[in-house]
Design a protein around this motif. Structure first.
Motif, PDB file in Angstrom:
ATOM      1  N   SER A 106       0.849  -1.181   0.000  1.00  0.00           N
ATOM      2  CA  SER A 106       0.000   0.000   0.000  1.00  0.00           C
ATOM      3  C   SER A 106       0.886   1.233   0.000  1.00  0.00           C
ATOM      4  O   SER A 106       2.022   1.188   0.486  1.00  0.00           O
ATOM      5  CB  SER A 106      -0.877  -0.025   1.249  1.00  0.00           C
ATOM      6  N   SER A 107       0.347   2.337  -0.486  1.00  0.00           N
ATOM      7  CA  SER A 107       1.159   3.552  -0.575  1.00  0.00           C
ATOM      8  C   SER A 107       1.503   4.157   0.787  1.00  0.00           C
ATOM      9  O   SER A 107       2.327   5.063   0.868  1.00  0.00           O
ATOM     10  CB  SER A 107       0.447   4.594  -1.432  1.00  0.00           C
ATOM     11  N   ILE A 108       0.903   3.644   1.849  1.00  0.00           N
ATOM     12  CA  ILE A 108       1.257   4.166   3.181  1.00  0.00           C
ATOM     13  C   ILE A 108       2.542   3.525   3.703  1.00  0.00           C
ATOM     14  O   ILE A 108       3.069   3.932   4.728  1.00  0.00           O
ATOM     15  CB  ILE A 108       0.113   3.967   4.200  1.00  0.00           C
ATOM     16  N   LYS A 109       3.027   2.506   2.980  1.00  0.00           N
ATOM     17  CA  LYS A 109       4.267   1.838   3.385  1.00  0.00           C
ATOM     18  C   LYS A 109       5.337   2.078   2.335  1.00  0.00           C
ATOM     19  O   LYS A 109       5.046   2.438   1.189  1.00  0.00           O
ATOM     20  CB  LYS A 109       4.038   0.335   3.510  1.00  0.00           C
ATOM     21  N   ASP A 110       6.586   1.825   2.701  1.00  0.00           N
ATOM     22  CA  ASP A 110       7.648   1.877   1.700  1.00  0.00           C
ATOM     23  C   ASP A 110       8.346   0.526   1.525  1.00  0.00           C
ATOM     24  O   ASP A 110       9.221   0.382   0.662  1.00  0.00           O
ATOM     25  CB  ASP A 110       8.669   2.973   2.008  1.00  0.00           C
ATOM     26  N   LYS A 111       7.924  -0.448   2.313  1.00  0.00           N
ATOM     27  CA  LYS A 111       8.534  -1.770   2.204  1.00  0.00           C
ATOM     28  C   LYS A 111       7.555  -2.817   2.709  1.00  0.00           C
ATOM     29  O   LYS A 111       6.850  -2.604   3.711  1.00  0.00           O
ATOM     30  CB  LYS A 111       9.826  -1.800   3.030  1.00  0.00           C
ATOM     31  N   ASN A 112       7.532  -3.956   2.034  1.00  0.00           N
ATOM     32  CA  ASN A 112       6.762  -5.098   2.520  1.00  0.00           C
ATOM     33  C   ASN A 112       7.543  -6.360   2.192  1.00  0.00           C
ATOM     34  O   ASN A 112       8.033  -6.519   1.074  1.00  0.00           O
ATOM     35  CB  ASN A 112       5.377  -5.143   1.867  1.00  0.00           C
TER      36      ASN A 112
END
Lengths: 113, 114
Positions: free
Chosen positions: B51-57
Motif C-alpha cells: 500500500s502507498s502508506i508503506k515503503d517496504k513489505n
C-alpha cells in the motif's frame, strides 16, 4: 478449494462470428474481472463486476464486447462480429473484494481466422 | 500512454543471487501495488503487494520497495531459485472509486540459472 476456471481453454472462430467465453470464479468472491492479454504484453483491463453489476466497464474496446454476471457468480464475456484483432488470451480473475489480490484463471485463447 | 512500465523485458541471474525487478508508474492516484508471477499456459498468480502508506513489505524471499516520490517500485528476490524463472508483472490500482481496476505492466521475464 477450486480455483478460477475458464471455458473453453481454446476457441478458434471465423471473422464475423459471435463467441462466448465463460468464467467460474472462486466461490464467495464478490469481485470478478476480465482482462485481455496479447503476446508480449501485460493483461489489459476490460471490465470488473462487484456482485451482479458492472462496476467499471471502461476497458471494453467497443460495443462489440459485452459481459454479464446475472447471479453474481459465473460470468460470460460476449464478443459479436469478431475481428482478427480480437485474437488474444482472455483472462478472468476474482477476488474477495476489489481491494484484495486477484486470483486468475488459466485463460481462454481466442483465435479469429 | 502506458501508466505502468517495466522497462526491462528480461533479466538473467545466477541461482542464489539477488533478482531485482523494477517498475515505474505515472499516475499519482495509484495507491496499491501488486506483483504477480506467471508461468507459461497459466494465469498470473499473486506474489506480494504494498500500500502507498508503506515503503517496504516483506514476505519470505520476496520484498517489495515503494518510492512514492520517484513513482518507482521494485521486487527483490533473495536468494533466487531456478523455480523463480517466470514472467513477473507489476500492477497498480487507484483509490476506492477505482479499486477494482488494475493496470499492469508488460512484464519482465526472469531466468534463474542453476
Amino acid at each position: 478449494g477450486a480455483g478460477v476456471s475458464q471455458t473453453p481453454s481454446n476457441k478458434v472462430t471465423e471473422k464475423g462470428k459471435y463467441v462466448e467465453l465463460r468464467c467460474d470464479p472462486i466461490s464467495g468472491h464478490t469481485a470478478l474481472y476480465w482482462y485481455r492479454q496479447s503476446l508480449g504484453q501485460g493483461p489489459e483491463f476490460l471490465i470488473y463486476f462487484q456482485g451482479t453489476g458492472a462496476a467499471d466497464d471502461s476497458g471494453l474496446p467497443n460495443d462489440r464486447f459485452f459481459a454479464v454476471r446475472p447471479e453474481g457468480s459465473v460470468s460470460t464475456l460476449k464478443i459479436q462480429r469478431t475481428e482478427r484483432g480480437d485474437s488474444a488470451v482472455y483472462l478472468c480473475a476474482s477476488s474477495l473484494t476489489p481491494r484484495n489480490e486477484q486470483f486468475f484463471g488459466p485463460g481462454t485463447r481466442l483465435t479469429v481466422l | 500512454d502506458q501508466q505502468v512500465k517495466q522497462n526491462s523485458p528480461s533479466l538473467s541471474v545466477q541461482e542464489g543471487r539477488i533478482s531485482i525487478l523494477n517498475c515505474d508508474y505515472t499516475n499519482s492516484m495509484f495507491d496499491y501495488f501488486l506483483w504477480y508471477k506467471k508461468y507459461p499456459a497459466e494465469g498470473p498468480t499473486f506474489l506480494i503487494s504494498i500500500s502507498s502508506i508503506k515503503d517496504k513489505n516483506e514476505d519470505g524471499r520476496f520484498t517489495v520497495f515503494l518510492n512514492k516520490s520517484a513513482k518507482h517500485l521494485s521486487l527483490h528476490i533473495v536468494p533466487s531459485q531456478p523455480g523463480d524463472s517466470a514472467v513477473y508483472f507489476c500492477a497498480a490500482s487507484g483509490d476506492n472509486t477505482n479499486a477494482g481496476k488494475s493496470t499492469f505492466g508488460d512484464g519482465t521475464t526472469l531466468t534463474v540459472k542453476p
